[in-house]
Design an enzyme around this catalytic site. Structure first.
Site, PDB file in Angstrom:
ATOM      1  N   ASP A  24      27.156  36.749  41.191  1.00  0.00           N
ATOM      2  CA  ASP A  24      27.741  37.818  40.340  1.00  0.00           C
ATOM      3  C   ASP A  24      26.791  38.424  39.307  1.00  0.00           C
ATOM      4  O   ASP A  24      27.198  38.685  38.159  1.00  0.00           O
ATOM      5  CB  ASP A  24      28.999  37.291  39.620  1.00  0.00           C
ATOM      6  N   LYS A 129      33.792  38.588  46.706  1.00  0.00           N
ATOM      7  CA  LYS A 129      34.807  37.558  46.472  1.00  0.00           C
ATOM      8  C   LYS A 129      35.861  38.057  45.490  1.00  0.00           C
ATOM      9  O   LYS A 129      35.524  38.665  44.471  1.00  0.00           O
ATOM     10  CB  LYS A 129      34.136  36.281  45.966  1.00  0.00           C
ATOM     11  N   CYS A 162      32.256  31.502  36.976  1.00  0.00           N
ATOM     12  CA  CYS A 162      32.032  31.632  38.420  1.00  0.00           C
ATOM     13  C   CYS A 162      30.990  30.660  38.959  1.00  0.00           C
ATOM     14  O   CYS A 162      31.092  30.226  40.112  1.00  0.00           O
ATOM     15  CB  CYS A 162      31.693  33.078  38.758  1.00  0.00           C
TER      16      CYS A 162
HETATM   17  N1  TIU Z   1      31.408  35.982  37.411  1.00  0.00           N
HETATM   18  C1  TIU Z   1      32.175  35.488  36.436  1.00  0.00           C
HETATM   19  O1  TIU Z   1      31.868  34.467  35.832  1.00  0.00           O
HETATM   20  N2  TIU Z   1      33.299  36.223  36.103  1.00  0.00           N
HETATM   21  C2  TIU Z   1      33.860  36.235  34.854  1.00  0.00           C
HETATM   22  O2  TIU Z   1      34.875  36.909  34.629  1.00  0.00           O
HETATM   23  N3  TIU Z   1      33.225  35.517  33.895  1.00  0.00           N
HETATM   24  C3  TIU Z   1      33.491  35.492  32.553  1.00  0.00           C
HETATM   25  O3  TIU Z   1      32.901  34.671  31.856  1.00  0.00           O
HETATM   26  N4  TIU Z   1      34.330  36.356  32.035  1.00  0.00           N
END
Ligand code: TIU
Length: 224
Positions: A24, A129, A162
């Protein structure tokens, strides 16, 4: 097999079976003016991971080892967005709404895409995802199995959300995971510290933690 210095004990790296899984690294989480910053977060806590990720990515690419990228996001019609995820946080602006770089966490929007510094190359699978974990409702496990991957270097953002969810999912599926501390980031410094400690605690109850320099040192001498 090459040992990487790691916590709680050395990680027996098998490069041919080890994929780099970058979680991500999306513009909306990392770029000034994006969704993350709009929520009041300090994106510099995440941006410091870009350079070490770039170095690790170059090493994997140079050796033609498997590289995979993930993006958190949803279909434009939001049919795969759980209503509970849509409303959680009670923010005025939520997933699917118009944000600074297009609709927030919607596939195809500018903010949903990966930062240019780490942009995927053709042949590197991009796993879209809908959840926090990269295994839930995706074909990641199948792709890794078809390639004979048994180990993962897991990097990206955010450490406690994530990255953690994905490492825990991988752990339950039998993968060995190594998390380089300099290549993962949290908006919250205290979560970064505790998130990493939680992985390596209890003899590696979740997995291993190391540093990209140690991984690169172990890789040295393998063909590039
Ligand atoms: N990729 C991921 O960690 N998505 C989130 O929403 N993380 C946050 O810390 N908000």
């Amino acid at each position: 097999m090459r040992n990487v210095e790691a916590d709680p004990y050395p990680f027996a790296l098998e490069p041919a079976r080890c994929a780099l899984l970058i979680i991500d690294m999306q513009r909306d989480f990392l770029e000034p003016g994006g969704f993350g910053e709009m929520l009041g977060n300090d994106v510099s806590q995440l941006r410091r991971t870009i350079d070490p990720n770039r170095t690790l990515l170059a090493a994997w690419r140079a050796r033609q080892l498997p590289v995979l990228h993930t993006r958190e996001g949803h279909r434009p019609d939001l049919s795969d967005l759980p209503p509970a995820k849509k409303v959680r946080g009670r923010s005025k602006t939520t997933i699917g709404d118009a944000g600074p770089m297009g609709r927030i966490l919607v596939r195809g929007e500018a903010g949903h895409d990966i930062v240019p510094e780490l942009y995927p190359r053709p042949g590197e699978p991009v796993i879209d995802k809908p959840g926090k974990g990269a295994f839930f409702a995706t074909d990641l496990h199948a792709i890794l199995q078809h390639r004979g991957v048994t180990q993962l270097i897991v990097t990206g953002v955010t450490t406690e959300v994530c990255v953690h969810t994905t490492v825990r999912e991988a752990n339950d599926r039998g993968y060995d995971c190594l998390v380089p501390e300099d290549c993962v980031g949290s908006y919250f410094p205290e979560f970064q510290v505790m998130g990493l400690e939680m992985i390596a605690a209890q003899g590696g109850i979740v997995e291993w933690v190391s540093h990209s320099a140690r991984i690169l040192a172990a890789l040295e001498g393998t063909r590039s």
